[in-house]
Design a protein around this motif. Structure first.
Motif, PDB file in Angstrom:
ATOM      1  N   GLN A   3      11.822  -5.168 -11.939  1.00 52.13           N
ATOM      2  CA  GLN A   3      10.788  -5.441 -10.958  1.00 52.13           C
ATOM      3  C   GLN A   3       9.874  -6.556 -11.474  1.00 52.13           C
ATOM      4  OE1 GLN A   3       8.703  -1.839 -10.062  1.00 52.13           O
ATOM      5  NE2 GLN A   3      10.384  -1.005  -8.898  1.00 52.13           N
ATOM      6  N   PRO A   4       9.265  -7.312 -10.532  1.00 52.89           N
ATOM      7  CA  PRO A   4       8.299  -8.309 -10.970  1.00 52.89           C
ATOM      8  C   PRO A   4       7.177  -7.608 -11.743  1.00 52.89           C
ATOM      9  CG  PRO A   4       8.596  -8.372  -8.578  1.00 52.89           C
ATOM     10  CD  PRO A   4       9.417  -7.255  -9.108  1.00 52.89           C
ATOM     11  N   PRO A   5       6.536  -8.309 -12.667  1.00 47.72           N
ATOM     12  CA  PRO A   5       5.527  -7.667 -13.506  1.00 47.72           C
ATOM     13  C   PRO A   5       4.395  -7.018 -12.724  1.00 47.72           C
ATOM     14  CG  PRO A   5       5.697 -10.030 -13.974  1.00 47.72           C
ATOM     15  CD  PRO A   5       6.728  -9.699 -12.953  1.00 47.72           C
ATOM     16  N   HIS A   6       4.057  -7.553 -11.571  1.00 48.80           N
ATOM     17  CA  HIS A   6       2.926  -7.028 -10.804  1.00 48.80           C
ATOM     18  C   HIS A   6       3.354  -6.599  -9.409  1.00 48.80           C
ATOM     19  CE1 HIS A   6       0.395  -8.373 -14.034  1.00 48.80           C
ATOM     20  NE2 HIS A   6       0.906  -9.582 -13.928  1.00 48.80           N
ATOM     21  N   LEU A   7       4.488  -5.902  -9.281  1.00 44.29           N
ATOM     22  CA  LEU A   7       4.956  -5.446  -7.978  1.00 44.29           C
ATOM     23  C   LEU A   7       3.925  -4.485  -7.391  1.00 44.29           C
ATOM     24  CD1 LEU A   7       7.248  -5.473  -5.890  1.00 44.29           C
ATOM     25  CD2 LEU A   7       8.187  -3.474  -7.048  1.00 44.29           C
ATOM     26  N   ARG A   8       3.423  -4.821  -6.247  1.00 41.95           N
ATOM     27  CA  ARG A   8       2.431  -3.986  -5.572  1.00 41.95           C
ATOM     28  C   ARG A   8       3.139  -3.187  -4.495  1.00 41.95           C
ATOM     29  NH1 ARG A   8      -1.942  -5.612  -1.376  1.00 41.95           N
ATOM     30  NH2 ARG A   8      -3.092  -3.663  -1.250  1.00 41.95           N
ATOM     31  N   GLU A   9       3.006  -1.870  -4.565  1.00 46.30           N
ATOM     32  CA  GLU A   9       3.674  -0.984  -3.619  1.00 46.30           C
ATOM     33  C   GLU A   9       2.672  -0.454  -2.612  1.00 46.30           C
ATOM     34  OE1 GLU A   9       5.683   1.921  -6.105  1.00 46.30           O
ATOM     35  OE2 GLU A   9       7.454   0.623  -6.066  1.00 46.30           O
ATOM     36  N   LEU A  10       2.981  -0.649  -1.327  1.00 46.37           N
ATOM     37  CA  LEU A  10       2.156  -0.118  -0.261  1.00 46.37           C
ATOM     38  C   LEU A  10       2.815   1.120   0.318  1.00 46.37           C
ATOM     39  CD1 LEU A  10       1.075  -3.315   1.731  1.00 46.37           C
ATOM     40  CD2 LEU A  10      -0.109  -2.170  -0.149  1.00 46.37           C
ATOM     41  N   THR A  11       1.998   2.060   0.761  1.00 46.87           N
ATOM     42  CA  THR A  11       2.504   3.261   1.413  1.00 46.87           C
ATOM     43  C   THR A  11       2.872   2.926   2.862  1.00 46.87           C
ATOM     44  OG1 THR A  11       0.358   3.944   2.266  1.00 46.87           O
ATOM     45  CG2 THR A  11       0.971   4.709   0.014  1.00 46.87           C
ATOM     46  N   PRO A  12       3.683   3.768   3.496  1.00 44.77           N
ATOM     47  CA  PRO A  12       3.958   3.544   4.912  1.00 44.77           C
ATOM     48  C   PRO A  12       2.675   3.463   5.753  1.00 44.77           C
ATOM     49  CG  PRO A  12       5.538   5.091   4.048  1.00 44.77           C
ATOM     50  CD  PRO A  12       4.519   4.861   2.958  1.00 44.77           C
ATOM     51  N   LYS A  13       1.678   4.287   5.466  1.00 40.04           N
ATOM     52  CA  LYS A  13       0.425   4.247   6.225  1.00 40.04           C
ATOM     53  C   LYS A  13      -0.290   2.915   6.038  1.00 40.04           C
ATOM     54  CE  LYS A  13      -3.887   6.607   7.308  1.00 40.04           C
ATOM     55  NZ  LYS A  13      -4.197   5.566   8.237  1.00 40.04           N
ATOM     56  N   GLU A  14      -0.311   2.397   4.807  1.00 41.43           N
ATOM     57  CA  GLU A  14      -0.948   1.106   4.580  1.00 41.43           C
ATOM     58  C   GLU A  14      -0.249  -0.006   5.358  1.00 41.43           C
ATOM     59  OE1 GLU A  14      -2.814   1.302   0.115  1.00 41.43           O
ATOM     60  OE2 GLU A  14      -0.619   1.408   0.275  1.00 41.43           O
ATOM     61  N   VAL A  15       1.087   0.019   5.383  1.00 30.10           N
ATOM     62  CA  VAL A  15       1.840  -0.993   6.134  1.00 30.10           C
ATOM     63  C   VAL A  15       1.622  -0.800   7.630  1.00 30.10           C
ATOM     64  CG1 VAL A  15       4.148  -1.869   6.680  1.00 30.10           C
ATOM     65  CG2 VAL A  15       3.526  -1.358   4.303  1.00 30.10           C
ATOM     66  N   HIS A  16       1.673   0.433   8.097  1.00 24.68           N
ATOM     67  CA  HIS A  16       1.441   0.725   9.511  1.00 24.68           C
ATOM     68  C   HIS A  16       0.074   0.194   9.950  1.00 24.68           C
ATOM     69  CE1 HIS A  16       0.091   3.244  12.911  1.00 24.68           C
ATOM     70  NE2 HIS A  16       1.349   3.101  13.302  1.00 24.68           N
ATOM     71  N   ASP A  17      -0.957   0.493   9.165  1.00 26.17           N
ATOM     72  CA  ASP A  17      -2.308   0.042   9.500  1.00 26.17           C
ATOM     73  C   ASP A  17      -2.411  -1.482   9.450  1.00 26.17           C
ATOM     74  OD1 ASP A  17      -2.897   2.718   9.764  1.00 26.17           O
ATOM     75  OD2 ASP A  17      -4.129   2.828   7.942  1.00 26.17           O
ATOM     76  N   GLY A  18      -1.753  -2.095   8.468  1.00 25.46           N
ATOM     77  CA  GLY A  18      -1.758  -3.553   8.375  1.00 25.46           C
ATOM     78  C   GLY A  18      -1.091  -4.211   9.570  1.00 25.46           C
ATOM     79  N   LEU A  19       0.011  -3.628  10.036  1.00 24.53           N
ATOM     80  CA  LEU A  19       0.671  -4.153  11.233  1.00 24.53           C
ATOM     81  C   LEU A  19      -0.222  -3.973  12.458  1.00 24.53           C
ATOM     82  CD1 LEU A  19       4.323  -2.900  10.646  1.00 24.53           C
ATOM     83  CD2 LEU A  19       3.569  -5.284  10.719  1.00 24.53           C
ATOM     84  N   ALA A  20      -0.852  -2.810  12.566  1.00 20.50           N
ATOM     85  CA  ALA A  20      -1.721  -2.532  13.714  1.00 20.50           C
ATOM     86  C   ALA A  20      -2.918  -3.476  13.767  1.00 20.50           C
ATOM     87  CB  ALA A  20      -2.196  -1.083  13.668  1.00 20.50           C
ATOM     88  N   HIS A  21      -3.411  -3.873  12.604  1.00 21.83           N
ATOM     89  CA  HIS A  21      -4.570  -4.770  12.541  1.00 21.83           C
ATOM     90  C   HIS A  21      -4.173  -6.245  12.373  1.00 21.83           C
ATOM     91  CE1 HIS A  21      -6.437  -0.857  11.443  1.00 21.83           C
ATOM     92  NE2 HIS A  21      -7.306  -1.303  12.320  1.00 21.83           N
ATOM     93  N   HIS A  22      -2.884  -6.522  12.417  1.00 20.74           N
ATOM     94  CA  HIS A  22      -2.370  -7.892  12.261  1.00 20.74           C
ATOM     95  C   HIS A  22      -2.860  -8.533  10.966  1.00 20.74           C
ATOM     96  CE1 HIS A  22      -0.907  -7.538  16.339  1.00 20.74           C
ATOM     97  NE2 HIS A  22      -2.122  -7.150  16.700  1.00 20.74           N
ATOM     98  N   SER A  23      -2.927  -7.730   9.904  1.00 17.85           N
ATOM     99  CA  SER A  23      -3.433  -8.240   8.624  1.00 17.85           C
ATOM    100  C   SER A  23      -2.330  -8.427   7.591  1.00 17.85           C
ATOM    101  CB  SER A  23      -4.508  -7.294   8.070  1.00 17.85           C
ATOM    102  OG  SER A  23      -3.965  -6.009   7.830  1.00 17.85           O
TER     103      SER A  23
END
Length: 120
Positions: A3-23
């Motif tokens: 994995q890349p040294p700083h792989l940032r993992e988002l939860t499904p809820k974080e991705v869902h909220d990001g999609l909902a807010h277009h962020s």
């Protein structure tokens, strides 16, 4: 592949909220047939087999988050970005499987009829 040294993992809820807010911009790195069979609403397709980090959308207001079936290929996409000097290192932990386990909607194709089905 590590994995890349700083792989940032988002939860499904974080991705869902990001999609909902277009962020964020969700980039699915699975293959076209997998994407056609089932996908997350709003995801863009950049298959890992033809993946070129230089072609990814680069909007600071909507950073890219990679997604695949389980998280393995999305981590590989982040690794390829690191090797190419492209600053994208975030992915959906657990991929589509985790997304579905969290009961978030997908778009599916009914194999009998070819009809598009929203799975809620």
């Amino acid at each position: 592949m590590t994995q890349p040294p700083h792989l940032r993992e988002l939860t499904p809820k974080e991705v869902h909220d990001g999609l909902a807010h277009h962020s964020l911009t969700l980039v699915d790195v699975r293959e076209a047939a997998e994407f056609a069979a089932e996908r997350i609403h709003g995801a863009l397709l950049y298959p890992l087999s033809t993946f070129d980090p230089a072609t990814l959308p680069m909007d600071p207001a909507r950073p890219v988050v990679f997604q695949c079936g389980t998280g393995k290929r999305s981590a590989m996409a982040a690794q390829r970005c690191a090797q190419a000097g492209v600053p994208i290192s975030t992915h959906l932990a657990g991929g589509l499987a985790a997304w579905k386990h969290a009961h978030f909607p997908t778009i599916q194709i009914d194999p009998r009829t070819g009809a598009v089905v929203d799975r809620k």
